[in-house]
Enzyme design. Structure first.
Site, mmCIF file in Angstrom:
data_model
loop_
_atom_site.group_PDB
_atom_site.id
_atom_site.type_symbol
_atom_site.label_atom_id
_atom_site.label_comp_id
_atom_site.label_asym_id
_atom_site.label_seq_id
_atom_site.Cartn_x
_atom_site.Cartn_y
_atom_site.Cartn_z
ATOM 1 N N GLU A 175 -85.826 -9.864 7.395
ATOM 2 C CA GLU A 175 -86.632 -10.831 6.633
ATOM 3 C C GLU A 175 -88.118 -10.491 6.599
ATOM 4 O OE1 GLU A 175 -85.549 -14.717 8.170
ATOM 5 O OE2 GLU A 175 -83.478 -14.499 7.527
ATOM 6 N N ASN A 216 -82.698 -6.055 6.281
ATOM 7 C CA ASN A 216 -81.755 -7.160 6.104
ATOM 8 C C ASN A 216 -82.526 -8.392 5.640
ATOM 9 O OD1 ASN A 216 -78.960 -8.135 6.653
ATOM 10 N ND2 ASN A 216 -79.954 -9.462 8.174
ATOM 11 N N HIS A 252 -76.416 -16.035 2.388
ATOM 12 C CA HIS A 252 -76.368 -17.480 2.690
ATOM 13 C C HIS A 252 -76.463 -18.238 1.363
ATOM 14 C CE1 HIS A 252 -76.628 -16.958 7.000
ATOM 15 N NE2 HIS A 252 -77.667 -16.157 6.857
ATOM 16 N N GLU A 281 -74.280 -11.759 6.453
ATOM 17 C CA GLU A 281 -74.319 -13.113 7.049
ATOM 18 C C GLU A 281 -73.756 -14.145 6.085
ATOM 19 O OE1 GLU A 281 -78.197 -14.172 8.552
ATOM 20 O OE2 GLU A 281 -78.594 -12.166 9.325
ATOM 21 N N ASP A 283 -72.263 -17.117 4.307
ATOM 22 C CA ASP A 283 -71.685 -18.461 4.399
ATOM 23 C C ASP A 283 -72.065 -19.216 3.127
ATOM 24 O OD1 ASP A 283 -74.356 -19.126 5.025
ATOM 25 O OD2 ASP A 283 -73.897 -19.769 7.069
HETATM 26 C C1 XIL Z 1 -79.506 -18.316 13.111
HETATM 27 C C2 XIL Z 1 -78.398 -18.711 14.083
HETATM 28 O O1 XIL Z 1 -77.201 -18.856 13.377
HETATM 29 C C3 XIL Z 1 -78.760 -19.987 14.792
HETATM 30 O O2 XIL Z 1 -77.827 -20.266 15.834
HETATM 31 C C4 XIL Z 1 -80.175 -19.896 15.397
HETATM 32 O O3 XIL Z 1 -80.546 -21.131 15.945
HETATM 33 C C5 XIL Z 1 -81.165 -19.496 14.338
HETATM 34 O O4 XIL Z 1 -80.755 -18.279 13.727
HETATM 35 N N1 XIL Z 1 -80.846 -15.410 9.162
HETATM 36 C C6 XIL Z 1 -80.640 -14.595 10.236
HETATM 37 C C7 XIL Z 1 -79.937 -15.108 11.431
HETATM 38 O O5 XIL Z 1 -80.948 -13.391 10.158
HETATM 39 O O6 XIL Z 1 -80.371 -14.502 12.603
HETATM 40 C C8 XIL Z 1 -80.043 -16.602 11.534
HETATM 41 O O7 XIL Z 1 -79.219 -17.047 12.602
HETATM 42 C C9 XIL Z 1 -79.641 -17.249 10.239
HETATM 43 C C10 XIL Z 1 -80.544 -16.816 9.124
#
Ligand code: XIL
Length: 365
Positions: A175, A216, A252, A281, A283
């Site tokens: 990020e 990422n 996401h 990641e 979802d």
């Molecule tokens: C999130 C986790 O899922 C949580 O448990 C934590 O509190 C915060 O981080 N992008 C990312 C991940 O790269 O590392 C994040 O994970 C979600 C968003």
């Protein structure tokens, strides 16, 4: 903790923008005989993924892993790749300055080896979940630019070095571009300047020469200003002979937002620069409560992202950010939203799970 993030998402119609025909749309009921159904039901996602060459992964919550045997069993059954949801982050590993605790991360890596799973490393640098001593030290001026650079370099060598040979791919920087397509304003950019990104990759490569090294981010699924900024950044890094090997697309999404534009084109343009790609990641959240329409839109979105991965040449893995609604990060961060995962709170498969299975089964390569 709260993460403020802009949104990405999906809609049923938009999912069809991908190059799929109605006949092969994964969520459409396929006419299969009873034998095929029984065979598919007995298999995990990893079994159907195998022939495609795309790994199916999940983020692992190590607290759940240790407390909940069905959670652990599902990871072994369904996935051939894992990533730590939290325990490889800097703030978890080096809570106290100079005291490194790899206990939980090692446990995950050992379990992955026993289960024939690859491990993605997440993450060597992020602007969240950093140790308090680091952020406080920079804020108070006790840690200046020279020292921050030394600390960061040592961190990379300690962490990537610790896992050397056991991590297939590292999210080296996470990020680092913001939603206005600029380098994100962080302590690293402020004190070290934009060169810190190239430094991170060079250090990581020295620390673990075989690991594939990734950028990422979220909101980079489709072609947009942010993903284009990454595209330009990668071009520059390549021109400077920086060892960068992969582009990680978090994925996401939310059913209430438009599905991202031209996902496959976006993946392909990074591959043309010589990178591997991965969905890292995934979802798909929804405003609560769920209903049949949202659940179906969710299935389409999961499937559409996976289709882009399967249709691309160098998309190596598709990782979900948790697989059960029982332990999702979503409700704690996005008010009024949830149900983002492919299994419900009782580990029962949702349509999204079946859609991924069907997509893997139909998918080429
Ligand atoms: C999130 C986790 O899922 C949580 O448990 C934590 O509190 C915060 O981080 N992008 C990312 C991940 O790269 O590392 C994040 O994970 C979600 C968003």
């Amino acid at each position: 903790m709260k993460v403020t993030r802009a949104v990405a998402g999906t809609a049923i119609a938009a999912a069809l923008l991908l190059t799929i025909t109605p006949q092969s749309a994964p969520a459409a009921p396929a006419t299969t005989d009873a034998t095929t159904d029984a065979t598919a039901a007995a298999q995990g996602l990893r079994d159907v993924a195998k022939r495609t060459g795309v790994r199916i992964g999940t983020a692992v919550d190590m607290a759940a892993f240790n407390a909940d045997p069905p959670y652990r069993e599902a990871i072994a059954r369904e996935f051939n790749s894992v990533v730590a949801e939290n325990v490889m982050k800097w703030g978890e590993i080096e809570r106290e300055r100079g005291v490194l605790d790899f206990t939980a991360a090692d446990q995950l890596v050992d379990s992955a080896r026993a289960n024939g799973q690859q491990v993605r490393g997440h993450t060597l640098l992020w602007h969240n979940q950093n140790p308090g001593w680091l952020t406080d030290g920079v804020a108070s001026g006790e840690i200046d630019a020279t020292e921050l650079r030394q600390i960061l370099k040592r961190h990379v060598f300690e962490v990537a070095g610790h896992f050397r040979g056991r991590i297939v791919a590292w999210d080296v920087v996470n990020e680092v571009i913001d939603d206005s397509a600029q380098l994100r304003d962080t302590i690293f950019l402020r004190l070290l300047g934009p060169e810190y990104i190239a430094d991170m990759f060079r250090w990581a490569h020295q620390a673990d020469p075989k690991a594939k090294l990734y950028l990422n981010d979220y909101n980079v699924e489709g072609v947009n200003a942010k993903s284009t900024a990454y595209y330009e950044l990668v071009k520059q890094l390549k021109a400077d002979r920086v060892p960068v090997h992969g582009f990680g697309i978090q994925g996401h999404l939310g059913v209430q937002y438009p599905f991202p534009n031209n996902v496959l084109d976006n993946v392909r343009r990074f591959e043309k620069l010589g990178l591997d790609t991965a969905f890292t990641e995934v979802d798909v959240r929804m405003p609560m409560p769920p209903d049949a329409t949202k659940i179906q839109a969710q299935a389409y979105a999961y499937s559409a992202l996976l289709q882009a991965c399967l249709l691309a040449q160098r998309c190596v893995s598709f990782t979900v950010w948790g697989f059960t609604d029982k332990y999702s990060w979503v409700p704690g961060v996005f008010d009024g939203q949830g149900a983002a995962n492919i299994l419900d709170e009782n580990f029962a498969p949702k349509p999204a799970y079946d859609a991924l299975k069907t997509t893997f089964t139909l998918g080429g390569r």
